[in-house]
Structure formats: C-alpha cells, structure tokens
Design a protein around this motif. Structure first.
Motif, mmCIF file in Angstrom:
data_model
loop_
_atom_site.group_PDB
_atom_site.id
_atom_site.type_symbol
_atom_site.label_atom_id
_atom_site.label_comp_id
_atom_site.label_asym_id
_atom_site.label_seq_id
_atom_site.Cartn_x
_atom_site.Cartn_y
_atom_site.Cartn_z
ATOM 1 N N LEU A 87 -2.278 5.838 -0.989
ATOM 2 C CA LEU A 87 -1.949 5.856 0.427
ATOM 3 C C LEU A 87 -0.935 4.766 0.780
ATOM 4 C CD1 LEU A 87 -2.474 7.094 3.204
ATOM 5 C CD2 LEU A 87 -4.399 5.491 3.471
ATOM 6 N N ILE A 88 -1.156 3.563 0.239
ATOM 7 C CA ILE A 88 -0.202 2.473 0.468
ATOM 8 C C ILE A 88 1.184 2.876 -0.019
ATOM 9 C CG2 ILE A 88 0.441 0.142 -0.289
ATOM 10 C CD1 ILE A 88 -2.554 -0.562 -0.272
ATOM 11 N N SER A 89 1.247 3.447 -1.193
ATOM 12 C CA SER A 89 2.527 3.858 -1.769
ATOM 13 C C SER A 89 3.218 4.905 -0.898
ATOM 14 C CB SER A 89 2.312 4.410 -3.171
ATOM 15 O OG SER A 89 3.511 4.922 -3.712
ATOM 16 N N ARG A 90 2.435 5.833 -0.354
ATOM 17 C CA ARG A 90 3.021 6.882 0.472
ATOM 18 C C ARG A 90 3.682 6.297 1.729
ATOM 19 N NH1 ARG A 90 -0.862 10.521 3.348
ATOM 20 N NH2 ARG A 90 -2.091 10.169 1.458
ATOM 21 N N HIS A 91 3.010 5.327 2.353
ATOM 22 C CA HIS A 91 3.579 4.707 3.550
ATOM 23 C C HIS A 91 4.809 3.854 3.218
ATOM 24 C CE1 HIS A 91 0.675 5.841 6.685
ATOM 25 N NE2 HIS A 91 -0.215 5.858 5.710
ATOM 26 N N LEU A 92 4.726 3.095 2.119
ATOM 27 C CA LEU A 92 5.874 2.291 1.719
ATOM 28 C C LEU A 92 7.065 3.165 1.337
ATOM 29 C CD1 LEU A 92 4.134 -0.502 -0.415
ATOM 30 C CD2 LEU A 92 5.048 -0.704 1.910
ATOM 31 N N MET A 93 6.786 4.290 0.703
ATOM 32 C CA MET A 93 7.853 5.198 0.313
ATOM 33 C C MET A 93 8.551 5.777 1.540
ATOM 34 S SD MET A 93 9.569 6.574 -2.149
ATOM 35 C CE MET A 93 8.629 6.646 -3.689
ATOM 36 N N ALA A 94 7.772 6.134 2.555
ATOM 37 C CA ALA A 94 8.375 6.677 3.770
ATOM 38 C C ALA A 94 9.317 5.662 4.410
ATOM 39 C CB ALA A 94 7.277 7.081 4.755
ATOM 40 N N GLU A 95 8.897 4.398 4.409
ATOM 41 C CA GLU A 95 9.749 3.340 4.943
ATOM 42 C C GLU A 95 11.014 3.192 4.099
ATOM 43 O OE1 GLU A 95 8.887 -1.109 6.487
ATOM 44 O OE2 GLU A 95 8.467 -0.805 4.350
ATOM 45 N N MET A 96 10.856 3.122 2.771
ATOM 46 C CA MET A 96 11.998 2.886 1.900
ATOM 47 C C MET A 96 13.002 4.036 1.969
ATOM 48 S SD MET A 96 13.114 0.431 0.018
ATOM 49 C CE MET A 96 11.668 -0.527 -0.478
ATOM 50 N N GLU A 97 12.518 5.264 2.145
ATOM 51 C CA GLU A 97 13.422 6.418 2.209
ATOM 52 C C GLU A 97 14.320 6.383 3.438
ATOM 53 O OE1 GLU A 97 10.669 9.642 1.894
ATOM 54 O OE2 GLU A 97 10.847 9.754 -0.298
ATOM 55 N N ASP A 98 13.938 5.608 4.450
ATOM 56 C CA ASP A 98 14.749 5.481 5.652
ATOM 57 C C ASP A 98 15.791 4.365 5.558
ATOM 58 O OD1 ASP A 98 13.747 7.577 7.153
ATOM 59 O OD2 ASP A 98 12.146 6.375 8.044
ATOM 60 N N HIS A 128 1.115 3.077 -8.758
ATOM 61 C CA HIS A 128 1.446 3.707 -7.490
ATOM 62 C C HIS A 128 2.642 3.051 -6.802
ATOM 63 C CE1 HIS A 128 -1.991 6.393 -7.540
ATOM 64 N NE2 HIS A 128 -2.763 5.366 -7.878
ATOM 65 N N LEU A 129 2.850 1.751 -7.038
ATOM 66 C CA LEU A 129 3.956 1.061 -6.384
ATOM 67 C C LEU A 129 5.280 1.267 -7.106
ATOM 68 C CD1 LEU A 129 2.245 -2.327 -5.425
ATOM 69 C CD2 LEU A 129 2.709 -0.354 -3.945
ATOM 70 N N ASN A 130 5.235 1.600 -8.393
ATOM 71 C CA ASN A 130 6.472 1.748 -9.157
ATOM 72 C C ASN A 130 7.409 2.811 -8.576
ATOM 73 O OD1 ASN A 130 8.118 1.050 -11.559
ATOM 74 N ND2 ASN A 130 7.700 3.167 -12.138
ATOM 75 N N PRO A 131 6.927 3.963 -8.100
ATOM 76 C CA PRO A 131 7.865 4.916 -7.495
ATOM 77 C C PRO A 131 8.609 4.352 -6.286
ATOM 78 C CG PRO A 131 5.802 6.006 -8.031
ATOM 79 C CD PRO A 131 5.572 4.534 -8.241
ATOM 80 N N VAL A 132 7.966 3.475 -5.525
ATOM 81 C CA VAL A 132 8.638 2.845 -4.390
ATOM 82 C C VAL A 132 9.748 1.923 -4.893
ATOM 83 C CG1 VAL A 132 8.350 1.456 -2.306
ATOM 84 C CG2 VAL A 132 6.491 2.945 -3.077
ATOM 85 N N ILE A 133 9.439 1.168 -5.962
ATOM 86 C CA ILE A 133 10.446 0.288 -6.559
ATOM 87 C C ILE A 133 11.629 1.111 -7.066
ATOM 88 C CG2 ILE A 133 10.898 -1.330 -8.443
ATOM 89 C CD1 ILE A 133 7.934 -2.168 -8.211
ATOM 90 N N GLN A 134 11.333 2.226 -7.725
ATOM 91 C CA GLN A 134 12.411 3.063 -8.247
ATOM 92 C C GLN A 134 13.234 3.692 -7.123
ATOM 93 O OE1 GLN A 134 13.260 2.882 -11.377
ATOM 94 N NE2 GLN A 134 11.521 1.495 -11.574
#
Length: 380
Positions: A87-98, A128-134
């Motif tokens: 869940l944390i990763s999903r929210h961080l990813m949404a932020e990073m995609e913007d 789970h955090l690695n996709p956000v980093i990538q």
C-alpha cells in the motif's frame, strides 16, 4: 561558520545554500516552467530547504515536499509486512508518476541507523519500494545529495567545519570544465570490448561491448565525477578485492572479496560479516550479478569516507556494482539491490592497473593518455 547543531536548529544562513540550490535546479536538473519537482529532505536545515523551494519556483516550476526522519523510518522497516508496504508503495508510486524531477538531500546523523532492522523485514520493504525507485531513476530527472553532518565528518576523519568546506567545494565544482575530458574517456570506453583490472587481490576480466557509456558531470549526483557503463552480464571472470569500507542496509562491511564465474558471484567473503554479505547477495537472483562498472574522476575526492555518493567519485578509483543495472546502461540484470562497491587504485592504496582491449589506460590511479590527463588530480 557555526557548526551543524546551528544548522539543524534552522538558525543560520549561508550564501552557499543559495549557490547549491542554483546548481541543482538550473545546472543539474535544468528545471523548466510548469514542471513538478519532488523535494525529499532528511534532517536538512530549513534554510537549505527554503533555498531549494525558492529556486524551483523561480524556475517557474511547482515544488512538492517530503520530509523523512531516519529513526522513525527504522521503526517502520522493523515491522514491515507485505500488505503494509504494498500500500505504501502504491501511494508513493502515484506521487512519483506525477513528477518530472526529483531532488533528495539526506542528512543522516547515524549511517548505521538501520543496522538493527531484521534482514527479512528490510527485504520486504525494499521489494515493494524498489519499483518506486526505478520509476524515479527511469522517468524523472533526478539529483541526489548527502548533507554534511557531524557523523559524516567523523567518518571522514575531519573536523566539522573542514568537512563543510570540503562538501561545498566538491558539490560546487565547475563540472562544465571537467566534462570534455570525461566525454573523451566515455568515447574510449564506447570503443572498448575487453576490460582487464589488476591489483592487490584482484585479477578480473569482462566485456563492456555494446553497453552505453555515460559521463556524469554534476547532473544526477553532487558531488559528481564518474563515467559509468555496465559489464556484459555473463562476461565477468576472476576475483576482486574491494579496499574501501561500505555501509549497506545499515550494516558496515570491510574487505569484501568476490570470486566470479561467468558473471555470477560464486564466493563472497567479508570476514566476520560474511554471513550478512551473502544474505544480501541472496536477496534475489540478480543480486549475484553486476549492474554497473564505473571510473571515479573527481579531483577533490581523494579518500574513502564510508559514504557512497562521495566514495564512488574518488579520483583513481573504480566501482563494480552487484545488482540492478541502470536503464541508461542496461545489461539485462534486474535486482532489488544496487550496491556500489569501490576499489581505490592509487599508490597509497596498493596501486593497480586497468586495460582496455590490452591497452594500459590507468596505472596506480592515474590515466596514462595525455588527452585524459585533466582527470588526474593536479598534484599528481
């Protein structure tokens, strides 16, 4: 100039803060009008954060702010569960995609803060955090910096004020002046197939044929000063002995040694930390293969200080990195880890040689080609 405690209380102003913010926003990232810029700060003086926010706005962009606290982060990691970090990763990813750009300043007081986190919990969080980093690495323009803390000064064996001066000297280096020689080195590497590295405990050969080569002159890291590519994934054979200390996932390591066959680390030793080393390398299949090979060329960074953003730029060093390859120099290796391990080849550290296609390129940390001599420290 007051010490770090004054900085952390937010009571001091320093014109170098504005110069650094300008370097990051207008040189490193070239922020443009209408862009979204995520500013992630870990224990940074308020004045530096304010300087960055103002510089981003002055460029016509919108700043977004995220604040981190290492002790709180440690507590989160320690109890990590798959459901929680998914869940944390999903929210961080949404932020990073913007975001179109990302700035990170990290002022950790204790490099070993995460050392007590159970390895299984850390692995869950990183998975789970690695996709956000990538997402950040692959799809934003990014610049990552450490901040000069008392802990960093102590690791470097320097007074706090001397380390501050050193920090700003390296970060505010005229990278434009260094860039032509770095591009010359990059061109040489682009035409190279076989690399051979020798030195104390090291006899290693591999290919870099067909892998992109990128010079880094202040765009993604400050301080900067490296030229990187990646080895052909299964081409590495031999042994390598790293000679700088390193901290990974909060665990300190020294004297790491690898035996490598067909690209894979088949033996890994680090004295009393051998078990911890192998646990990290067993994180996933890609962790035992290599994702980066780079030469350090920053003339002001001359010794290891157990901080990779500095150590990987040491003039006369190279780093060979287990784990994830960058998309910009992709060799097919994927992993949740990316661990820059550094070997210094200057005479003071035992020397060593690097050959490209049988041609000697660097001996004892110094380039032998006159066209690359600008990358050698002036006093050499």
């Amino acid at each position: 100039m007051p010490g770090f405690r004054s900085h952390l209380k937010g009571s001091m102003k320093d014109e170098r803060f504005n110069r650094l913010a300008d370097q990051i926003v207008n040189y490193s990232l070239r922020i443009g009008k209408g862009e979204h810029v995520l500013i992630e700060l870990t224990q940074i003086p308020d004045e530096m954060g304010i300087a960055l926010i103002r510089a981003v706005r002055q460029a016509g962009a919108s700043p977004f702010l995220r604040l981190n606290r290492p002790r709180l982060q440690r507590e989160m990691y320690a109890g990590a569960t798959d459901a929680q970090y998914e869940l944390i990763s999903r929210h961080l990813m949404a932020e990073m995609e913007d975001m179109q750009a990302y700035i990170s300043l990290r002022g950790d007081m204790n490099a070993f803060e995460q050392s007590s986190v159970p390895s299984q919990s850390m692995a869950i969080a990183m998975k789970h955090l690695n996709p956000v980093i990538q997402q950040r690495v692959r799809h934003t323009r990014w610049c990552v910096l450490r901040w000069p803390t008392e802990g960093m000064a102590q690791q470097a064996g320097m007074s706090t004020s001397d380390f501050e001066d050193f920090y700003f000297q390296t970060c505010l280096l005229d990278y434009r002046a260094l860039a032509p020689a770095m591009e010359q080195l990059a061109n040489l590497m682009r035409s190279t197939d076989r690399v051979r590295i020798t030195g104390p405990g090291t006899e290693l050969e591999f290919s870099i044929k067909g892998i992109p080569v990128l010079p880094c002159a202040g765009e993604c890291n400050l301080p900067d000063g490296e030229v990187y590519t990646a080895p052909v994934k299964t081409s590495l054979n031999g042994v390598i002995q790293y000679n700088t200390p390193t901290v990974y996932q909060g665990i300190p390591f020294e004297s790491i040694r690898f035996k490598i066959q067909d690209g894979k680390i088949v033996e890994a030793e680090a004295g009393a930390k051998t078990a911890a080393l192998n646990k990290i390398l067993d994180s996933d299949p890609g962790a035992r293969y290599f994702g980066e090979f780079a030469l350090g060329v920053n003339p002001y960074v001359r010794k290891a200080m157990c901080n990779i953003l500095f150590d990987e730029k040491i003039a006369g060093s190279f780093h060979l990195t287990p784990g994830q390859a960058y998309d910009t120099a992709y060799n097919g290796n994927d992993s949740q880890i990316h661990w820059d391990l550094v070997c210094i080849q200057t005479e003071a550290f035992g020397g060593g040689e690097i050959y490209f296609d049988g041609r000697l390129v660097r001996r004892n940390g110094l380039f032998v080609d006159p066209e690359l001599a600008m990358l050698n420290p002036a006093e050499a």
